[in-house]
Motif scaffolding. Sequence first.
Motif, short mmCIF file in Angstrom:
data_model
loop_
_atom_site.label_atom_id
_atom_site.label_comp_id
_atom_site.label_asym_id
_atom_site.label_seq_id
_atom_site.Cartn_x
_atom_site.Cartn_y
_atom_site.Cartn_z
N TRP A 99 -17.36 11.43 -19.26
CA TRP A 99 -16.71 12.26 -19.89
C TRP A 99 -15.73 13.00 -19.28
CZ3 TRP A 99 -16.39 10.92 -24.68
CH2 TRP A 99 -17.27 10.39 -25.18
N GLU A 100 -16.01 13.38 -18.12
CA GLU A 100 -14.87 14.14 -17.37
C GLU A 100 -13.55 13.43 -17.10
OE1 GLU A 100 -16.20 15.86 -13.72
OE2 GLU A 100 -14.57 17.08 -13.55
N TYR A 118 -12.08 13.18 -20.62
CA TYR A 118 -11.22 14.47 -20.76
C TYR A 118 -10.20 14.75 -20.15
CZ TYR A 118 -10.89 19.73 -21.04
OH TYR A 118 -10.32 20.80 -21.07
N ARG A 119 -10.05 14.31 -18.83
CA ARG A 119 -8.72 14.54 -18.19
C ARG A 119 -7.80 13.73 -18.78
NH1 ARG A 119 -11.86 14.70 -13.34
NH2 ARG A 119 -11.51 12.33 -13.15
N GLN A 150 -11.55 21.17 -27.92
CA GLN A 150 -12.67 21.47 -26.97
C GLN A 150 -13.91 21.36 -27.77
OE1 GLN A 150 -11.87 24.94 -24.59
NE2 GLN A 150 -9.65 24.67 -24.96
N VAL A 191 -5.33 16.88 -28.54
CA VAL A 191 -4.72 17.86 -29.14
C VAL A 191 -3.68 17.75 -30.01
CG1 VAL A 191 -3.50 20.25 -28.39
CG2 VAL A 191 -5.38 19.53 -27.26
N VAL A 227 -19.19 15.66 -27.96
CA VAL A 227 -19.64 14.22 -27.87
C VAL A 227 -20.27 14.24 -26.16
CG1 VAL A 227 -17.62 13.11 -28.91
CG2 VAL A 227 -17.16 13.85 -26.88
N LEU A 228 -19.92 15.49 -25.71
CA LEU A 228 -20.57 15.30 -24.01
C LEU A 228 -22.04 14.89 -24.34
CD1 LEU A 228 -18.73 16.27 -21.54
CD2 LEU A 228 -20.09 18.29 -21.56
N TYR A 280 -7.49 14.70 -23.05
CA TYR A 280 -7.35 16.18 -23.86
C TYR A 280 -5.97 16.24 -24.40
CZ TYR A 280 -7.04 20.99 -24.51
OH TYR A 280 -6.86 22.40 -25.00
N PRO A 281 -4.77 15.81 -24.02
CA PRO A 281 -3.48 16.32 -24.64
C PRO A 281 -3.29 15.44 -25.82
CG PRO A 281 -3.23 15.87 -22.20
CD PRO A 281 -4.53 15.38 -22.57
N GLU A 282 -3.80 14.19 -25.63
CA GLU A 282 -3.68 13.27 -26.94
C GLU A 282 -4.48 13.85 -28.19
OE1 GLU A 282 -3.95 8.85 -27.05
OE2 GLU A 282 -4.46 9.25 -24.93
N PHE A 340 -14.86 17.54 -27.84
CA PHE A 340 -15.33 17.26 -26.47
C PHE A 340 -16.83 17.84 -26.18
CE2 PHE A 340 -10.85 16.51 -25.29
CZ PHE A 340 -11.16 15.10 -24.69
N ALA A 341 -16.93 18.96 -26.72
CA ALA A 341 -18.32 19.74 -26.35
C ALA A 341 -19.17 18.89 -27.47
CB ALA A 341 -18.39 21.23 -26.69
#
Lengths: 387, 185
Positions: free
Chosen positions: B21-22, B25-26, B51, B33, B57-58, B29-31, B54-55
């Motif tokens: 997931w990291e 995320y990297r 955020q 948002v 689905v983590l 994330y912009p997509e 992401f939290a």
Amino acid sequence: MPHMDEGRLQAWLDGERGGLTEEERAEIEAYLAENEDAAALVADLRAEDHAARDLLGALAAAEPDIPDFSDIVARARTLESSSAAESGPARRRLPLSWAASVVLAVGVGWTANEVVRRDPRVVAPPVPAAVEAFGSGATGDVILADPVVPTAEGTTASAEGTPPPESTPPAAADAVTAVPRGVAVAENVVAAEPAVREVEPAVEAAAERRVTRPDSSEPTPATSRELADRLRSTLTAADVIESRELAPRGTELEAIAAGAAAIDAARIDPVVSVDGVRIDPIAAWRRTSTDAAAEALGTRPLRVEGLEWTEVAVIAIGEASVVRVAHETESGERVLLYQSRSSLEAEEDPAFAQLSQRHESGLALLAVAPFGLEGLEALLGEISPIG
Amino acid sequence: MKRAHAGAAIDRTGERVKTDWEEVYRTTYPEVVSFLAGMLLDRDRARDMAQEAFARVLGHEADNPRGLLFRTAANLARDEARLVVRRKRHLALLKAETDAASEPAPSPAHELERKERAARVQDALGVLSERDREVLVLWNAGFDYDEIAARTGLSKGALGTTIARAKKKFMSACSAREETDAAHG
């Protein structure tokens, strides 16, 4: 070969996700091979695809630094701990500052419950009793029992009111979604009071000033709307704004605003009955696709021509399915077209005009709008299937 | 080892290994948002909600982490959009955001240009009807027609037309905004 409209060509351009069958794709490809105009149109559509994606990409390109991943991990832990804090049904805590919104939401729920309690035929949302006090309010939290364990995707959970984590700024969703809970949990209102008592005095005072419970000696109002209106009459948008200006203390006042939104939500829809069974106006209508609505009705759902339809929702009451197509006028008024194979009627309400008729498709129609009957009749003269 | 989707890996035996997931995320994330900003027209809220997505689905395993992520984000956005207050705040937020984005920032010129472009795009999305905007943003995020139809209530057969129309309106609004900005120097 039939004319190939732009929509089908767009679906073809979108490849697999366009959902065309192999036969349809082959048909389009054969058509494009023979028709230069259509091929030119596809070229235009493709160029527009690239241009639109490029433009929309600007939103991502403008995004500054990515927050550290550890923030996300911490947030996920908060989510986990809040949902795992209690065993059995998922429970959640609302921060102390949100108790004011609970006061308001429970107030609406209490009044709505009067309808439920006095008329067993009313269909309440399928939510179990949910509000309970948390001890004597030592923590100042109110716990809502959630009937659905939160899911990662959030659909079920958030649709049922799963809260944002505590680190999330207060959102009116809590109060809005708390309303249907209130219907089911009205018997627990007294139990909830100790926790509410822990609300900071200023908020408590504000809430008490605005929420007036009907006295038991008062005649029972006919609808939850009537009661919601009564509540609302003591809490106007102007009040909220004024409160914010006088004491802009963020979350507490946001809670009051959220409470107002909850009341707004409760007063949106009229009370409708299907085969004589009343559907509570804040019951859990499920947003759905027109195809699914067509399946529920056995025919395409209908819309009012000339108005933009904004949502299709469905609810099952016993064996009857009712579809509600919401429209919006240019001035923002909401026109609802209920449709079912079963008979439909709405309770009289001075805020709405209503009109029933049987459509040639066999559907019973009930149109409800916040303006005159004449305008409604004109609208109902222009009904057509969606899709 | 080959990649099935970003962040979802399968090893040589075909067994899936833990979702990274990291990495998702990297790279995403912009997509996410921008997707949420397009849906909500509120960039700050979009960041917070990204955020949140992401939290949520983590820790979940997924064959298609990106798909799960965008579905989660879309669900959060849809619930947000239900709020009565959101509709009332919509225009004010849009204006405030546009103003903020247009303010000269102490950043390099190209940063400012990017912000201005993003503001124009967001403004243009605001011109679309709520449904057209939702369809366009979902389409741009890669949702298939079945899912877009289920989320928007539109018939699958009508989606191609809606997408084509929404694209045209959106680009036309972007051009108009660009011309207006150019005229004002």
